[in-house]
Design an enzyme around this catalytic site. Structure first.
Site: not given
Length: 253
Positions: A163-165
């Site tokens: 989950p790079c967001h």
DNA sequence: TGGGTGACGCTCC
DNA sequence: GGGAGCGCCACCC
């Protein structure tokens, strides 16, 4: 389901194949092809490719043909649609894309050791929480490499699963995102991240325990509004006499 | 091998 | 308060 290998066996060996196709067919016979799923996700419909070691990529492109063509260019492997026997995996993948804590093997084989460490750290950021780039760098064993973390995130082949967001700038503002910063904000809002509160006060402390946390840490979010103190940096919170949370580790422990 | 690059972060003005 | 400038680090070509 009829397979490429099965068709070829049926056809016999007398049919000459173009050289590049012949080599690809050889690989399919030897190793089998990777498979892909088309699944719904918070980013809309996505393709998810899975090889022998785990998920290799998640992407949002128009057609199956385009996805398979790009995959072949990038990974050098053929892709086939997942079959009925892959239903269980499809369910787990859909749950993981939706942000649920589901164990899905990821193929990080092609990455450098630093990239793998970053991916593992980011994968551990819980839904509804965010962490700064600099924190990811430190947790990955390279303090100061926040810019390099940004590079890894920009090339993340596994959005949502890694989950790079949930990686944001040090001041609590969202920062950039491959699918557009607006998409990042939307994903974070859907997860219940209080972006307005976060911006400018990414650290939160309470005098009742003397502890300060990342503002989205599950412990910080339980602090009663009347007991909340906002800080712009860990240094400010330390100067005010607070100790870092042992769960979200806002400074090295 | 070394210079260019960038989803960052800090300082200075 | 906010933007410019520069340092930093890992990776890529």
């Amino acid at each position: 389901m009829e397979t490429v290998a099965g068709v070829l066996r049926g056809a016999g060996e007398s049919i000459p194949l173009p050289e590049d196709l012949g080599s690809l067919v050889g690989r399919v016979l030897e190793e089998g092809a990777d498979v892909f799923f088309r699944l719904s996700s918070p980013l809309g419909p996505v393709f998810v490719a899975v090889g022998r070691r785990g998920v290799t990529c998640v992407d949002r492109v128009g057609s199956e043909e385009e996805f398979c063509r790009r995959y072949r260019g990038r990974f050098g492997r053929l892709l086939m649609p997942a079959g009925k026997r892959d239903l269980d995996l499809a369910g787990r993948l859909a749950a993981a894309l939706a942000g649920r804590q589901v164990e899905v093997p990821l193929d990080l084989e092609r990455m450098t050791p630093f990239q793998r460490r970053v991916m593992r750290v980011v994968r551990g950021i819980p839904r509804g929480e965010v962490r700064p780039y600099g924190w990811v760098a430190r947790e990955a064993g390279s303090p100061g490499a926040s810019r390099a973390v940004g590079n890894v995130m920009a090339r993340n082949p596994l959005p949502l699963l890694v989950p790079c967001h949930r990686v944001v700038r040090n001041d609590g503002t969202p920062g950039n995102y491959g699918f557009s910063p607006r998409e990042k904000v939307r994903l974070l809002r859907e997860e219940g991240v209080p972006l307005e509160e976060l911006s400018g006060s990414p650290y939160t402390a309470t005098p009742t325990t003397g502890v300060f946390c990342h503002t989205t840490c599950r412990h910080a979010r339980r602090i009663q509004p009347e007991n909340r103190l906002a800080f712009r940096s860990p240094a400010d919170a330390l100067r005010a006499g607070f100790r870092p949370c042992r769960v979200c580790r806002p400074v090295a422990v």
